[in-house]
Design a protein around this motif. Sequence first.
Motif, mmCIF file in Angstrom:
data_model
loop_
_atom_site.group_PDB
_atom_site.id
_atom_site.type_symbol
_atom_site.label_atom_id
_atom_site.label_comp_id
_atom_site.label_asym_id
_atom_site.label_seq_id
_atom_site.Cartn_x
_atom_site.Cartn_y
_atom_site.Cartn_z
ATOM 1 N N LYS A 80 1.027 -1.053 0.100
ATOM 2 C CA LYS A 80 -0.026 0.199 -0.090
ATOM 3 C C LYS A 80 0.798 1.241 0.147
ATOM 4 O O LYS A 80 0.335 2.707 -0.891
ATOM 5 C CB LYS A 80 -1.131 -0.030 1.524
ATOM 6 C CG LYS A 80 -1.848 -1.328 1.309
ATOM 7 C CD LYS A 80 -2.995 -1.099 2.164
ATOM 8 C CE LYS A 80 -4.158 -2.114 2.146
ATOM 9 N NZ LYS A 80 -4.503 -2.479 3.744
ATOM 10 N N THR A 81 1.821 1.565 0.292
ATOM 11 C CA THR A 81 2.662 2.410 1.216
ATOM 12 C C THR A 81 4.621 2.339 0.657
ATOM 13 O O THR A 81 4.624 1.321 -0.410
ATOM 14 C CB THR A 81 2.728 3.177 2.585
ATOM 15 O OG1 THR A 81 4.012 1.698 2.841
ATOM 16 C CG2 THR A 81 1.652 2.839 2.829
ATOM 17 N N ASP A 98 5.861 -0.171 2.804
ATOM 18 C CA ASP A 98 5.753 -1.716 2.487
ATOM 19 C C ASP A 98 6.760 -1.996 0.584
ATOM 20 O O ASP A 98 7.260 -2.887 1.259
ATOM 21 C CB ASP A 98 4.173 -1.799 1.843
ATOM 22 C CG ASP A 98 3.131 -1.761 3.288
ATOM 23 O OD1 ASP A 98 3.166 -1.740 4.086
ATOM 24 O OD2 ASP A 98 1.773 -1.311 2.258
ATOM 25 N N GLY A 158 -1.780 -1.512 -4.180
ATOM 26 C CA GLY A 158 -2.886 -0.948 -4.355
ATOM 27 C C GLY A 158 -2.638 0.812 -5.239
ATOM 28 O O GLY A 158 -2.991 0.912 -6.331
ATOM 29 N N ASP A 159 -2.105 1.817 -4.780
ATOM 30 C CA ASP A 159 -1.547 3.551 -4.380
ATOM 31 C C ASP A 159 -1.231 2.911 -6.597
ATOM 32 O O ASP A 159 0.299 2.798 -6.222
ATOM 33 C CB ASP A 159 -0.982 3.568 -3.678
ATOM 34 C CG ASP A 159 -0.749 4.745 -3.877
ATOM 35 O OD1 ASP A 159 -1.480 5.640 -3.661
ATOM 36 O OD2 ASP A 159 -0.497 5.645 -4.277
#
Lengths: 167, 167
Positions: free
Chosen positions: A9-10, A13, B97-98
């Motif tokens: 997600k980041t 990550d 995802g991002d």
Amino acid sequence: MGLFTTPIKTLDDLFLHTLKDIYYAEHQITKALPNMIEKTTNPSLRDEFSHHLQETHEQIRRLEQVFGLLNEQASGVTCEAIDGIIAEAKQVISDVGDPKVLDAAMASSAQAVEHYEISRYGTLIALAKQLGHTNVVGPLKATLDEEKAADRKLTELSETQINRQAA
Amino acid sequence: MGLFTTPIKTLDDLFLHTLKDIYYAEHQITKALPNMIEKTTNPSLRDEFSHHLQETHEQIRRLEQVFGLLNEQASGVTCEAIDGIIAEAKQVISDVGDPKVLDAAMASSAQAVEHYEISRYGTLIALAKQLGHTNVVGPLKATLDEEKAADRKLTELSETQINRQAA
């Protein structure tokens, strides 16, 4: 555990995922090198592979230090890239009959491994700097420098000895 | 045909095998890049991927020129290394995802591809020189220079834009 089961997600990550990827890769390299050390007939190449096996053990220790500094448990995630590079190296090694040509093939395969690592450690250092993990840049940079030096040494050995002897 | 079915007996065989390996790899890269162009949200990264796709088509043409100069039919041999590198890139892309983190992941994956190519073209040039195939060094060197430039460009974009936007 593998991050493949956890969405990335980041950027943190992604950094951790890349760290686990190269941790797995370094372990695979420690399994592949002994066979190459055994098969080479060139003393300088054997010395270089043996030296790099020792370095790889130290690089794994450095990665564990990095995980620790990030308060993370050291663990790997399957790295299809290094699996593919090593599978190809094994295939070529099994296809080569002449021992001098085999040395040239193994030096080339080892350089493909080094370049994968140069790419990943380069990414890790850039991400660590961006994320403010300045305390892990030092150990990552130490390993990157070793990988680049190993690549240069293999180029030198190939050009001055191995390819000549195989031609 | 694949040289995996033919033993590699001489340094010329190894050279030709490596040429077929990278010929296959370049084709796989032309298949992977359009998906990355479609997925990126960073205009500079999209431009770089698009530019590199055009370069890759030209690099394939250059390899066909090299095969021709050697009086060989241009053909590929399955390259497990690039298959693994691309499979890993696809896996990571599907895990992110991002969109900003995805850009960072794709730039990193593209650099792993570039480094594989830098390694193989470096080997090809060294082998061509050793074997006296001086007429193919020029086109191989032109491609090597492009791969190195692409890698540097991705480093620059990651450090100045992509990683910052994803952090």
